[in-house]
Write a protein that holds these residues in place. Structure first.
Motif, PDB file in Angstrom:
ATOM      1  N   UNK A 135       6.440  20.798  11.281  1.00 18.07           N
ATOM      2  CA  UNK A 135       5.722  19.605  10.821  1.00 18.07           C
ATOM      3  C   UNK A 135       4.209  19.780  10.995  1.00 18.07           C
ATOM      4  N   UNK A 136       3.472  18.873  10.385  1.00 15.73           N
ATOM      5  CA  UNK A 136       2.010  18.934  10.477  1.00 15.73           C
ATOM      6  C   UNK A 136       1.566  18.887  11.932  1.00 15.73           C
ATOM      7  N   UNK A 137       0.593  19.720  12.277  1.00 19.41           N
ATOM      8  CA  UNK A 137       0.174  19.817  13.666  1.00 19.41           C
ATOM      9  C   UNK A 137      -0.582  18.582  14.105  1.00 19.41           C
ATOM     10  N   UNK A 138      -0.249  18.140  15.312  1.00 15.89           N
ATOM     11  CA  UNK A 138      -0.920  16.974  15.884  1.00 15.89           C
ATOM     12  C   UNK A 138      -1.740  17.469  17.068  1.00 15.89           C
ATOM     13  N   UNK A 139      -3.041  17.412  16.933  1.00 12.61           N
ATOM     14  CA  UNK A 139      -3.902  17.906  17.999  1.00 12.61           C
ATOM     15  C   UNK A 139      -4.562  16.717  18.674  1.00 12.61           C
ATOM     16  N   UNK A 144      -3.743  17.807  11.802  1.00 19.43           N
ATOM     17  CA  UNK A 144      -4.449  18.920  11.168  1.00 19.43           C
ATOM     18  C   UNK A 144      -3.837  19.181   9.805  1.00 19.43           C
ATOM     19  N   UNK A 145      -4.270  18.418   8.814  1.00 14.94           N
ATOM     20  CA  UNK A 145      -3.621  18.615   7.516  1.00 14.94           C
ATOM     21  C   UNK A 145      -4.518  19.290   6.495  1.00 14.94           C
ATOM     22  N   UNK A 146      -5.596  19.895   6.934  1.00 12.87           N
ATOM     23  CA  UNK A 146      -6.384  20.691   5.979  1.00 12.87           C
ATOM     24  C   UNK A 146      -6.701  22.010   6.648  1.00 12.87           C
ATOM     25  N   UNK A 147      -7.019  23.002   5.826  1.00 18.43           N
ATOM     26  CA  UNK A 147      -7.344  24.311   6.392  1.00 18.43           C
ATOM     27  C   UNK A 147      -8.566  24.212   7.289  1.00 18.43           C
ATOM     28  N   UNK A 148      -9.502  23.357   6.910  1.00 19.85           N
ATOM     29  CA  UNK A 148     -10.733  23.227   7.702  1.00 19.85           C
ATOM     30  C   UNK A 148     -10.421  22.673   9.090  1.00 19.85           C
ATOM     31  N   UNK A 153      -9.748  23.985  15.218  1.00 17.36           N
ATOM     32  CA  UNK A 153      -8.869  24.053  16.384  1.00 17.36           C
ATOM     33  C   UNK A 153      -8.557  25.503  16.737  1.00 17.36           C
ATOM     34  N   UNK A 154      -8.247  26.299  15.705  1.00 13.15           N
ATOM     35  CA  UNK A 154      -7.935  27.715  15.959  1.00 13.15           C
ATOM     36  C   UNK A 154      -9.143  28.411  16.579  1.00 13.15           C
ATOM     37  N   UNK A 155     -10.316  28.130  16.027  1.00  9.16           N
ATOM     38  CA  UNK A 155     -11.527  28.790  16.531  1.00  9.16           C
ATOM     39  C   UNK A 155     -11.711  28.498  18.011  1.00  9.16           C
ATOM     40  N   UNK A 156     -11.487  27.245  18.379  1.00  8.08           N
ATOM     41  CA  UNK A 156     -11.620  26.861  19.776  1.00  8.08           C
ATOM     42  C   UNK A 156     -10.658  27.645  20.654  1.00  8.08           C
ATOM     43  N   UNK A 157      -9.381  27.624  20.250  1.00  3.69           N
ATOM     44  CA  UNK A 157      -8.351  28.278  21.061  1.00  3.69           C
ATOM     45  C   UNK A 157      -8.615  29.776  21.155  1.00  3.69           C
ATOM     46  N   UNK A 213       1.407  33.217  18.138  1.00  6.23           N
ATOM     47  CA  UNK A 213       2.602  32.815  17.398  1.00  6.23           C
ATOM     48  C   UNK A 213       2.637  31.325  17.123  1.00  6.23           C
ATOM     49  N   UNK A 214       2.212  30.527  18.103  1.00  5.48           N
ATOM     50  CA  UNK A 214       2.239  29.078  17.883  1.00  5.48           C
ATOM     51  C   UNK A 214       1.244  28.697  16.791  1.00  5.48           C
ATOM     52  N   UNK A 215       0.102  29.372  16.766  1.00  6.22           N
ATOM     53  CA  UNK A 215      -0.880  29.097  15.717  1.00  6.22           C
ATOM     54  C   UNK A 215      -0.312  29.484  14.355  1.00  6.22           C
ATOM     55  N   UNK A 216       0.365  30.634  14.331  1.00  8.40           N
ATOM     56  CA  UNK A 216       0.961  31.130  13.095  1.00  8.40           C
ATOM     57  C   UNK A 216       1.970  30.132  12.548  1.00  8.40           C
ATOM     58  N   UNK A 217       2.789  29.596  13.438  1.00  4.60           N
ATOM     59  CA  UNK A 217       3.822  28.643  13.009  1.00  4.60           C
ATOM     60  C   UNK A 217       3.191  27.451  12.313  1.00  4.60           C
ATOM     61  N   UNK A 218       2.096  26.974  12.873  1.00  6.92           N
ATOM     62  CA  UNK A 218       1.438  25.799  12.307  1.00  6.92           C
ATOM     63  C   UNK A 218       0.722  26.143  11.007  1.00  6.92           C
ATOM     64  N   UNK A 219       0.169  27.349  10.943  1.00  4.94           N
ATOM     65  CA  UNK A 219      -0.574  27.750   9.746  1.00  4.94           C
ATOM     66  C   UNK A 219       0.336  27.917   8.545  1.00  4.94           C
ATOM     67  N   UNK A 220       1.466  28.603   8.752  1.00  7.85           N
ATOM     68  CA  UNK A 220       2.382  28.877   7.653  1.00  7.85           C
ATOM     69  C   UNK A 220       3.288  27.679   7.394  1.00  7.85           C
ATOM     70  N   UNK A 221       3.488  26.866   8.423  1.00  9.61           N
ATOM     71  CA  UNK A 221       4.333  25.688   8.243  1.00  9.61           C
ATOM     72  C   UNK A 221       5.808  26.023   8.270  1.00  9.61           C
TER      73      UNK A 221
END
Lengths: 310, 392, 290
Positions: A135-139, A144-148, A153-157, A213-221
């Motif tokens: 599902x859509x990532x909740x930060x 987080x429903x756009x690439x931007x 968030x990814x940059x921070x992590x 891997x967790x980032x990947x899961x959210x990116x690819x959906x």
């Protein structure tokens, strides 16, 4: 100096469309993958084939927590890292008994393939061959429903973790790991428990790659078993080697270069595999120490301080 | 009085302008005066590259349409993108097509997992997407605003496979051999479901993975269970291996394959008729691959891709392409995405001349092709069959 | 009769694994490099044979021999041209070079044959031999025969001839061999050529059973690597024995436990053996010299 790159990167969304932003996000994920893999491959100097397993278990853990337990994304990141660390530990535990080199490599390979088998056959938890739709990532309340959004968030992590790895490499642990690569017997004679440090390196590597891997899961959906097979492993290898074994900066370069490369090759469909192989060969002949060494020649300031010659 | 009347007129004028602008702001991305850009995604490289024959076929068809004069004065410009059956590459490809190449519509995809991964992206962008080949029904059902299935989905084919099996007299025991991946599941899942609804449960289920080169263990297990029919959801290579092993060990039960293989090429691959004489496959076309009704489509493929061999995959997307062209024609010169979507939903009982089933799309049901036949060897010739022992 | 039939098919499969494992072992013993692109050399052997049969019209046996010879040259060229050149770099660089070469070969195959899945023309078309309940196909017989002869030749040459003794010397101690006047570099190339040629034979034998496609070699790489580890890294006899064992184990596990486990049977066996006997079945425990 370290923070210059992430600060500059903040400007990227101004110039990117959703396609290029997606590619940049993918690069960030792979930066973590390469940094984590380099810990074992470059700094520790052990050939290991478990990276896709660690990547996959991080992705699956995050996905399962988000899908089955309804956890928000930010809460699933750490468990993904811990799952990866546990997997790294298990994959390398034979090292405590003295297993090294090619034997260790195949144990890690076996471990990775067994894990992938469980993804396929663990239908109830893992969704089997259909995988899990993430599902859509909740930060922390923001969706987080756009690439931007995902980019920031990814940059921070990624920045936080890469800095942590950088600190690690400069610490006692980092020095011990590199010492084991350079001469395990000599290191052992200094009363450093080499077996334990090897396992530690794998565990830390697993933590970093698990989070990737967790980032990947959210990116690819989506997480499916196919994403974590041997083809993916070759990509991880290539990123670390092209970037520069043992070089943190190199991992970043390698990840960026090898994520961008297939996108450039869209003009020449069907020839990518051939070009990739040829490119790697040429690269290995000319500059086996990777892109980081290539960059360090004209700009010695960029020379990686933790890289030691073999 | 005059002031308020003027004010009223002014307000009406503004309102009229706003309404007209909204109407004029129909989505015409990807259209120029002379071209319509269509994004075609396919697994042109990687281990699933033989699937991409479907995209090659559809590209040939669009090229032919252009040579016939195009659609309402516009030529179809295809943009081919590879994703090697990998979800990350698939998302990159589709985002590129949508946001960088700015295509008008998408017509592509063979790999179901990737299709599911890109579905949210496509739905969000609102771009029309006709699925060219991927069989997972979940891509188009429940219906979204812009996704259409141009080929029979797994449920249709699995049901056709199973229904045929039940027409064999005395059918009681069935064995299943399949790959443990989502592709095989999309066929064997619905097939076993249909059989279960007729109270036929598999007496043995074995796995035969892609890349394995020997099926002895699987064949012996199946033989031991003595089934009346075997359902084999296997890819091209593995089908050949299994059929050869079945003959070798004397497993004589008829075998039902999937749309991943076709009779002509399977015969070529195993090399002798005896081994395939008991092999059946779901058949989506109105005729054999080398039959008269399909000839003009095979010729289209040959014309634009002379070195391409014709297999079950090659012609499958052309049916969807024919429907797309029909909808484009109906939308007329004043083309927009909204108009096109509306015209796609009006396609009813459209005979593509190629597919066994007619295409019908409505806003609530995007599973366009609901029929599939079965083909088998009769007197050494591939023949389309209605039921066991009955020609179509 | 399940048991024996499974064992028979397992041995036929295992013979191919044994050949691939042996060829990888030869390469490893000569240059301490595990060729991760070896699966693609196996595939290349099959493809070149196909080319010669279908395009050049040569009869199958001649094409096969020619293909193997060509692969010998290819193996030699890879070693001399690429592997030797990066000897100064990190050891892991070899792994990537081998992978890259494999990728290149696969890319070339895909660029030429693209989307097609090609049948290898059938050559040995005599009916299977039936011994009671056992079925032995022509393919299996050919595999046993060819592999058996090759193994005998190989071990005979290696252990009984002076050429073999030279190779043994290089494998045991490069410095010592060089001191005695052996051209170590040339021998590296030759052994890579031998490894590639043996792998190519495996490809030629297996291609009529499966179909030809660029990804053919992938599973053989893994099985070969697994067999090498199982047999004890560096042991020729061990690689052969382990290959056969692996083939049979796969069939027995598939036949008696579950077909779902066949894919990972190799890994399960590996983990089991390494847990009990870390140096593999026939490996020697090597003491590290300081």
């Amino acid at each position: 100096m370290f923070y210059a790159a992430p600060l500059l990167a903040l400007a990227i969304p101004l110039f990117a469309n959703p396609y290029t932003q997606f590619v940049v996000n993918l690069m960030l994920v792979y930066v973590l993958v390469a940094v984590g893999f380099n810990l074992v491959l470059g700094n520790l100097g052990q050939l290991a084939f478990a990276n896709t397993a660690l990547f996959g278990i991080g992705a699956y853990t995050a996905a399962m927590l988000m899908v089955h337990a309804g956890w928000p994304f930010w809460a699933a990141i750490l468990p993904a890292g811990i799952a990866g660390a546990t997997a790294g530990f298990l994959a390398s535990v034979t090292a405590l008994r003295g297993i090294r080199n090619y034997y260790l490599a195949i144990v890690t390979l076996a471990f990775g393939e067994l894990l992938r088998w469980t993804y396929i056959h663990g239908e109830i938890a893992t969704g089997g061959t259909d995988g899990l739709a993430v599902p859509r990532a909740d930060f922390f309340g923001i969706v987080l429903d756009s690439e931007t959004a995902r980019f920031y968030v990814f940059l921070l992590i990624v920045t936080v973790i890469v800095k942590a790895v950088s600190n690690l490499l400069q610490s006692k642990v980092g020095r011990a790991i590199v010492a084991i690569r350079d001469n395990e017997l000599a290191t052992a004679s200094l009363a450093i428990p080499t077996g334990r440090y090897i396992v530690l390196a794998f565990t830390l590597s697993g933590f970093v790659v698990g989070i990737a891997g967790s980032l990947f899961a959210v990116l690819i959906g989506q997480v499916v078993p196919e994403s974590f097979g041997l083809i993916e492993l070759i990509l991880h290898f290539a990123m670390v080697l092209v970037g520069g074994l043992g070089s943190l900066f190199g991992s970043v370069l390698g990840a960026v270069a090898l994520t961008a490369l297939p996108e450039f090759f869209r003009r020449f469909p069907g020839l990518y595999e051939m070009f990739f192989g040829g490119l790697l060969i040429v690269f290995l002949l000319i500059q086996p120490r990777g892109l980081s060494a290539l960059c360090a020649k004209p700009w010695p300031a960029l020379r990686d301080r933790y890289y030691r010659d073999h | 009085m005059k002031l308020s009347a003027n004010l009223l007129r002014f307000a009406l004028a503004v309102l009229a302008c706003a309404v007209t602008t909204m109407a004029v702001a129909a989505d015409t991305t990807g259209i120029t005066d002379t071209t319509i850009k269509v994004g075609v995604m396919g697994p042109f490289t990687g281990s699933a590259s033989s699937y991409s024959k479907a995209q090659i076929g559809l590209d040939a068809y669009y090229k032919w349409v252009n040579d016939q004069g195009g659609v309402n004065g516009r030529k179809i410009e295809t943009v081919l993108e590879d994703y090697a059956c990998d979800s990350a590459k698939g998302i990159a490809a589709v985002k590129k097509l949508i946001h960088q190449d700015k295509v008008f519509m998408l017509h592509g995809n063979s790999c179901s997992a990737v299709a599911m991964a890109i579905k949210p992206v496509v739905v969000e962008a609102g771009i029309p997407w006709v699925v060219a080949h991927a069989a997972n029904g979940a891509i188009s059902t429940p219906a979204t605003k812009n996704i259409f299935h141009g080929v029979p989905v797994g449920k249709t084919m699995g049901t056709a496979m199973a229904r045929f099996i039940t027409t064999k007299p005395g059918i009681a025991k069935v064995a299943v051999i399949q790959h443990t991946d989502d592709w095989a599941k999309s066929y064997c899942g619905p097939a076993t479901e249909f059989l279960a609804s007729k109270n036929i449960k598999p007496v043995v289920e074995v796995a035969f993975e892609r890349g394995q080169t020997d099926a002895t263990a699987q064949t012996l297990r199946i033989k031991q269970a003595n089934p009346d029919f075997v359902v084999a959801c296997l890819y091209e290579t593995e089908t050949a291996i299994f059929l050869k092993d079945a003959k070798k060990f004397g497993l004589n039960a008829p075998v039902m394959g999937t749309a991943g293989t076709d009779l002509e090429n399977t015969l070529k691959r195993v090399g002798d008729l005896d081994t395939v004489s008991n092999y059946y496959v779901p058949h989506m076309y109105t005729d054999n691959l080398d039959g008269p009704r399909l000839k003009r489509f095979a010729d289209i493929l040959k014309k634009y891709y002379p070195n391409e061999s014709v297999t079950a995959f090659s012609l499958i997307s052309m049916g969807g392409a024919a429907a797309v062209v029909e909808a484009l024609k109906r939308s007329g010169r004043d083309l927009s995405r909204e108009k096109f979507l509306a015209d796609l939903d009006k396609i009813k009982d459209f005979d593509t001349g190629l597919l066994a089933g007619k295409i019908t799309w409505t806003a609530a049901d995007r599973d366009g092709v609901k029929e599939a036949a079965v083909a088998g060897f009769v007197n050494g010739q591939p023949t389309v069959l209605k039921a066991w022992g009955q020609r179509l | 009769m399940f048991f024996l039939q499974l064992a028979l098919s397992g041995l036929a499969q295992g013979a191919i694994y044994a050949l691939v494992a042996l060829s990888m072992c030869v390469v490893y013993r000569a240059t301490t490099v595990v060729n991760f692109g070896h699966g693609d050399l196996v595939m290349a052997g099959a493809f070149v044979t196909y080319l010669l049969v279908v395009l050049a019209g040569l009869p199958f046996p001649m094409s096969a021999v020619l293909a193997v010879a060509l692969l010998f040259v290819l193996g030699l060229a890879i070693e001399v041209g690429l592997i030797e050149r990066i000897k100064a770099g990190p050891h892991i660089g070899f792994a990537l070079m081998c992978i890259a070469v494999g990728y290149l070969l696969r890319g070339i195959a895909r660029a030429v044959w693209g989307r097609e899945v090609l049948p290898m023309p059938r050559v040995f078309d005599f009916p299977p031999v039936i011994l009671g309940d056992l079925v032995v196909t022509a393919d299996a017989l050919v595999i046993f025969f060819v592999v058996g002869v090759l193994l005998m030749l190989f071990f005979g040459l290696f252990y009984r001839t002076s050429a073999g003794r030279i190779m043994q010397a290089v494998c045991q101690s490069e410095r010592g061999a060089a001191l005695v006047g052996i051209n170590v570099r040339a021998l590296h190339g030759v052994m890579w050529g031998v490894g590639a040629a043996l792998g190519a034979v495996g490809g030629v034998l297996v291609a009529p059973l499966t179909l030809l496609h660029p990804g053919l070699g992938a599973s053989f790489l893994i099985k070969g690597f697994a067999a090498m580890t199982l047999g004890g890294f560096g042991s020729f006899g061990g690689a052969v024995a382990a290959g056969l064992l692996l083939g049979v184990a796969e069939q027995w596990i598939g036949g008696y436990v579950s077909t779902k486990l066949i894919d990972i049977a190799a890994y399960l066996v590996i983990i089991l053996v390494l847990a009990l006997r870390p140096q593999g079945l026939f490996g020697r425990v090597v003491a590290e010299r300081v």
